[in-house]
Write a protein that holds these residues in place. Structure first.
Motif, PDB file in Angstrom:
ATOM      1  N   UNK A 121       0.699  -1.238   0.122  1.00  0.00           N
ATOM      2  CA  UNK A 121      -0.009  -0.037   0.043  1.00  0.00           C
ATOM      3  C   UNK A 121       0.967   1.266  -0.051  1.00  0.00           C
ATOM      4  N   UNK A 122       1.940   1.349   0.795  1.00  0.00           N
ATOM      5  CA  UNK A 122       2.845   2.533   0.719  1.00  0.00           C
ATOM      6  C   UNK A 122       3.515   2.584  -0.460  1.00  0.00           C
ATOM      7  N   UNK A 123       3.874   1.481  -1.249  1.00  0.00           N
ATOM      8  CA  UNK A 123       4.533   1.403  -2.623  1.00  0.00           C
ATOM      9  C   UNK A 123       3.524   2.227  -3.644  1.00  0.00           C
ATOM     10  N   UNK A 124       2.228   1.847  -3.504  1.00  0.00           N
ATOM     11  CA  UNK A 124       1.253   2.259  -4.430  1.00  0.00           C
ATOM     12  C   UNK A 124       0.814   3.688  -4.212  1.00  0.00           C
ATOM     13  N   UNK A 125       1.102   4.207  -2.978  1.00  0.00           N
ATOM     14  CA  UNK A 125       0.739   5.467  -2.502  1.00  0.00           C
ATOM     15  C   UNK A 125       1.782   6.430  -3.137  1.00  0.00           C
ATOM     16  N   UNK A 126       3.149   5.907  -2.931  1.00  0.00           N
ATOM     17  CA  UNK A 126       4.201   6.647  -3.495  1.00  0.00           C
ATOM     18  C   UNK A 126       4.139   6.854  -4.913  1.00  0.00           C
ATOM     19  N   UNK A 127       3.734   5.801  -5.570  1.00  0.00           N
ATOM     20  CA  UNK A 127       3.347   5.630  -7.280  1.00  0.00           C
ATOM     21  C   UNK A 127       2.534   6.902  -7.469  1.00  0.00           C
ATOM     22  N   UNK A 128       1.221   6.883  -6.793  1.00  0.00           N
ATOM     23  CA  UNK A 128       0.307   7.850  -7.037  1.00  0.00           C
ATOM     24  C   UNK A 128       0.734   9.294  -6.685  1.00  0.00           C
ATOM     25  N   UNK A 129       1.501   9.371  -5.596  1.00  0.00           N
ATOM     26  CA  UNK A 129       2.043  10.758  -5.501  1.00  0.00           C
ATOM     27  C   UNK A 129       2.933  11.241  -6.762  1.00  0.00           C
ATOM     28  N   UNK A 130       3.678  10.329  -6.940  1.00  0.00           N
ATOM     29  CA  UNK A 130       4.669  10.668  -8.242  1.00  0.00           C
ATOM     30  C   UNK A 130       3.886  10.858  -9.639  1.00  0.00           C
TER      31      UNK A 130
ATOM     32  N   UNK B 129       2.764   8.359 -21.786  1.00  0.00           N
ATOM     33  CA  UNK B 129       3.550   7.051 -21.826  1.00  0.00           C
ATOM     34  C   UNK B 129       4.197   6.882 -20.441  1.00  0.00           C
ATOM     35  N   UNK B 130       4.728   7.856 -19.932  1.00  0.00           N
ATOM     36  CA  UNK B 130       5.443   7.766 -18.852  1.00  0.00           C
ATOM     37  C   UNK B 130       4.733   7.526 -17.634  1.00  0.00           C
ATOM     38  N   UNK B 131       3.671   7.814 -17.628  1.00  0.00           N
ATOM     39  CA  UNK B 131       2.484   7.586 -16.317  1.00  0.00           C
ATOM     40  C   UNK B 131       2.011   6.081 -16.717  1.00  0.00           C
ATOM     41  N   UNK B 132       2.028   5.714 -17.803  1.00  0.00           N
ATOM     42  CA  UNK B 132       1.457   4.269 -18.055  1.00  0.00           C
ATOM     43  C   UNK B 132       2.619   3.226 -17.453  1.00  0.00           C
ATOM     44  N   UNK B 133       3.871   3.839 -17.875  1.00  0.00           N
ATOM     45  CA  UNK B 133       4.997   3.053 -17.581  1.00  0.00           C
ATOM     46  C   UNK B 133       5.175   2.914 -15.931  1.00  0.00           C
ATOM     47  N   UNK B 134       4.769   3.870 -15.479  1.00  0.00           N
ATOM     48  CA  UNK B 134       5.007   4.164 -13.892  1.00  0.00           C
ATOM     49  C   UNK B 134       4.046   3.213 -13.163  1.00  0.00           C
ATOM     50  N   UNK B 135       2.762   3.315 -13.678  1.00  0.00           N
ATOM     51  CA  UNK B 135       1.792   2.237 -13.457  1.00  0.00           C
ATOM     52  C   UNK B 135       2.309   0.739 -13.319  1.00  0.00           C
TER      53      UNK B 135
ATOM     54  N   UNK C  27       5.622  -0.110 -13.333  1.00  0.00           N
ATOM     55  CA  UNK C  27       6.615  -0.368 -12.476  1.00  0.00           C
ATOM     56  C   UNK C  27       6.137  -0.638 -11.138  1.00  0.00           C
ATOM     57  N   UNK C  28       5.077   0.141 -10.683  1.00  0.00           N
ATOM     58  CA  UNK C  28       4.568   0.209  -9.375  1.00  0.00           C
ATOM     59  C   UNK C  28       3.891  -1.360  -9.163  1.00  0.00           C
ATOM     60  N   UNK C  29       3.139  -1.699 -10.238  1.00  0.00           N
ATOM     61  CA  UNK C  29       2.594  -3.031 -10.204  1.00  0.00           C
ATOM     62  C   UNK C  29       3.662  -4.051 -10.093  1.00  0.00           C
ATOM     63  N   UNK C  30       4.769  -4.197 -10.676  1.00  0.00           N
ATOM     64  CA  UNK C  30       5.874  -5.074 -10.581  1.00  0.00           C
ATOM     65  C   UNK C  30       6.593  -4.872  -9.508  1.00  0.00           C
ATOM     66  N   UNK C  31       6.907  -3.862  -8.790  1.00  0.00           N
ATOM     67  CA  UNK C  31       7.432  -3.782  -7.516  1.00  0.00           C
ATOM     68  C   UNK C  31       6.655  -4.459  -6.322  1.00  0.00           C
ATOM     69  N   UNK C  32       5.339  -3.974  -6.609  1.00  0.00           N
ATOM     70  CA  UNK C  32       4.547  -4.717  -5.646  1.00  0.00           C
ATOM     71  C   UNK C  32       4.581  -6.240  -5.904  1.00  0.00           C
ATOM     72  N   UNK C  33       4.371  -6.613  -6.899  1.00  0.00           N
ATOM     73  CA  UNK C  33       4.428  -8.124  -7.012  1.00  0.00           C
ATOM     74  C   UNK C  33       5.619  -8.728  -6.554  1.00  0.00           C
ATOM     75  N   UNK C  34       6.823  -8.324  -6.828  1.00  0.00           N
ATOM     76  CA  UNK C  34       8.274  -8.677  -6.346  1.00  0.00           C
ATOM     77  C   UNK C  34       8.430  -8.718  -4.863  1.00  0.00           C
ATOM     78  N   UNK C  35       7.726  -7.511  -4.262  1.00  0.00           N
ATOM     79  CA  UNK C  35       7.804  -7.548  -2.827  1.00  0.00           C
ATOM     80  C   UNK C  35       6.847  -8.412  -2.117  1.00  0.00           C
ATOM     81  N   UNK C  36       5.724  -8.478  -2.709  1.00  0.00           N
ATOM     82  CA  UNK C  36       4.871  -9.502  -2.360  1.00  0.00           C
ATOM     83  C   UNK C  36       5.377 -11.069  -2.355  1.00  0.00           C
ATOM     84  N   UNK C  37       5.945 -11.348  -3.273  1.00  0.00           N
ATOM     85  CA  UNK C  37       6.729 -12.589  -3.349  1.00  0.00           C
ATOM     86  C   UNK C  37       7.820 -12.804  -2.572  1.00  0.00           C
ATOM     87  N   UNK C  38       8.734 -11.773  -2.415  1.00  0.00           N
ATOM     88  CA  UNK C  38       9.869 -11.957  -1.596  1.00  0.00           C
ATOM     89  C   UNK C  38       9.315 -11.806  -0.006  1.00  0.00           C
TER      90      UNK C  38
END
Length: 97
Positions: A11-20, A73-79, A81-92
């Motif tokens: 949730x914190x990672x997602x919020x940082x993505x939204x703020x950015x 395009x940068x906003x779509x890519x950021x979305x 990236x945030x989903x990927x980071x959340x997936x990796x964090x959840x898996x790790x």
């Protein structure tokens, strides 16, 4: 770690993505106002957002010389990236549950 902690971190990672995302949108909107990017807020937003937008601006030229779609395009890519980071964090962190 329990699942609540993992969800909190994600949730914190997602919020940082939204703020950015909001910072990018504010920076793009400042381009519509004359000399707004030279203000204190415009310069601060530029220091935060330009390093992320510059690779997209190099790859995607403006349409008709005026319309810059690289922030979209940068906003779509950021979305993604945030989903990927959340997936990796959840898996790790899920490995240690």
């Amino acid at each position: 770690m329990d699942e609540f902690t993992i969800a909190s971190i994600q949730g914190y990672i997602s919020q940082l993505g939204v703020i950015y995302q909001y910072l990018i949108i504010a920076y793009v909107l400042l381009s519509w106002l004359p000399s707004a990017r030279e203000s204190f807020i415009g310069e601060m937003l530029g220091k935060l957002v330009d390093p992320y937008l510059s690779p997209f601006r190099r790859l995607i030229p403006p349409i008709a010389g005026m319309i810059d779609i690289s922030p979209i395009v940068a906003l779509i890519a950021l979305r993604f990236v945030v989903m990927g980071i959340n997936t990796i964090v959840g898996w790790l962190l899920g490995v240690f549950v």
